[in-house]
Scaffold this active site. Structure first.
Site: not given
Ligand code: RNT
Ligand code: ZN
Length: 418
Positions: A187, A226, A228, A259, A262, A286, A294, A296, A326
């Site tokens: 990513w 990955e 986003k 993810d 994302h 993720h 996003d 998290d 994630d």
């Molecule tokens: C960031 C991505 C990525 C990170 C990690 C730490 O938006 O989701 O995967 O969260 O690599």
């Molecule tokens: Zn991620």
């Protein structure tokens, strides 16, 4: 009645209820036990790593909060990971980022990384029953800037190409060592805050960088890319968008990482599963929880996670799906964050496995949509929690909320003293 007895009695009733709709709970428990999650190492220390523990987290991602007790070094991080894993049923994988190498107190730049910096991790993982996965790290570095693999400046772009190539070589060594392919995720945050007029050029550069990075073939690692939607400070343009990586993955047989934070917030990530399965080799997840962006947040057993798990199970794709987590919440007990998120993900897969899928498919084929909807709705109040408790009991981990006291104790004994 002692707790164990209660769990067993409740399970016996649940087993009968599920048998009545054609679901074998014993088989489900066995299948659930085989689902390994890839536990992300970065919840333990707010994505800091050991390259530069005083550095800033950059790349448009943020861990908010300053709950006490974060892991400050490799020993603390390992102890916390073991503690969290001990409260989660089953055998899991550990997902390392390149900045978590064992650098022995020396500064090792990203274009200098070698398998030797991860040797102690490989040994530790083997001793503790984890298989390792891996990630290149393009953020939190003086050369991160706005563009890494898509940078028009050849010096910076080559630095990141070299880093990513080395990460693949490290992943290959991990895979060989552990006798299970190491899943390596790529990513990058490359993008731009405001209106961008050279979109095609940066994407062309990223494609070129990836072609070079992937030109070396390996047998013991798997590549994931990955996508986003946007990052903080890069709201207008992301080079590695979903269209970009979907195209690249489909054409080059690479795994596209989904993810769950994302995408546009109303977009169904679950609905992407069945398409990816037809055009790409596997799926990497993720699993996260976006709140308005996003963000998290800790993964929960909400509709999004449930839908995702159900789509994977309904597609019979467990063996083609890598389930990484994630999220990084620095505002609550970090070990608790791990345990809630991992158990919630497992619970979601449990519910998916408990679906009376044959009955549902029959109704659908016969056009009996009221019946299909009714069975789906009833599934929510079936006694799945009794099966979950039994799964925990069988795996010798705390049943129900018993893990709360356990984590509180660890906080008193260990993390609060840091
Ligand atoms: C960031 C991505 C990525 C990170 C990690 C730490 O938006 O989701 O995967 O969260 O690599
Ligand atoms: Zn991620």
């Amino acid at each position: 009645m002692v707790k164990e007895q209660m769990v067993k009695s409740a399970y016996d009733i649940a087993k009968e209820r599920y048998a009545a709709v054609g679901v074998d709970t014993e088989a489900v428990i066995e299948k659930l036990g085989k689902i390994s999650l890839s536990m992300h190492c970065w919840q333990a220390d707010d994505v800091t790593g050991f390259e530069n523990p005083d550095g800033q987290l950059t790349g448009g991602i943020q861990a908010t909060g300053n709950y006490p007790g974060k892991a400050r070094n490799i020993e603390e991080l390992r102890a916390d990971i073991l503690k969290a894993a001990s409260l989660v049923p089953g055998q899991h994988r550990l997902n390392l980022h390149a900045i978590y190498g064992d650098f022995g107190g020396k500064f090792v730049d990203r274009d200098q990384l070698e398998p030797k910096h991860f040797e102690s991790w490989m040994k530790w993982a083997k001793e503790n029953g984890f298989k390792l996965d891996f990630n290149s790290t393009s953020f939190s570095h003086p050369k991160s800037g706005e563009l890494t693999l898509a940078n028009p400046n050849p010096e910076i772009r080559n630095f990141w190409i070299e880093h990513t190539k080395r990460c693949r070589a490290i992943a290959e060594e991990m895979g060989k060592y552990q006798g299970s392919p190491c899943v390596m995720n790529l990513w990058i945050h490359d993008g731009s805050k405001d209106q961008t007029v050279n979109r095609l050029e940066y994407r062309r550069l990223l494609k070129e960088s990836l072609d070079e990075i992937f030109s070396i073939k390996y047998d013991n690692m798997k590549d994931c890319i990955e996508a986003k939607l946007f990052g903080i400070g890069a709201e207008s343009y992301t080079v590695g968008s979903y269209d970009f990586y979907l195209g690249y993955g489909a054409k080059n047989n690479k795994i596209v990482t989904l993810d769950t934070g994302h995408f546009h917030l109303t977009e169904s990530i679950a609905d992407k599963i069945s398409s990816l399965l037809l055009f790409t080799p596997e799926i990497m997840l993720h699993v996260s929880r976006p709140i308005r962006w996003d963000s998290d947040h800790v993964t929960l057993m909400n509709d999004d996670t449930l839908d995702l798990a159900k789509e994977i199970v309904r597609s019979n794709a467990l063996d083609r799906t890598n389930i990484g987590l994630d999220y990084f919440d620095a505002s609550i007990n970090r070990i608790g964050a791990y345990v809630i998120g991992m158990r919630a993900t497992q619970k979601s897969f449990l519910l998916a496995l408990l679906e009376p899928i044959e009955m549902l498919r029959k109704y659908e084929a016969d056009g009996k949509y009221f019946e299909r909807l009714a069975v789906l709705e009833e599934g929510k109040s079936m006694p799945w929690n009794a099966v979950w408790d039994m799964f925990c009991l069988k795996n010798n981990v705390p049943v129900g909320d018993d893990y709360i006291a356990n984590i509180q104790q660890y906080e008193t004994d260990v993390t609060i003293k840091r």
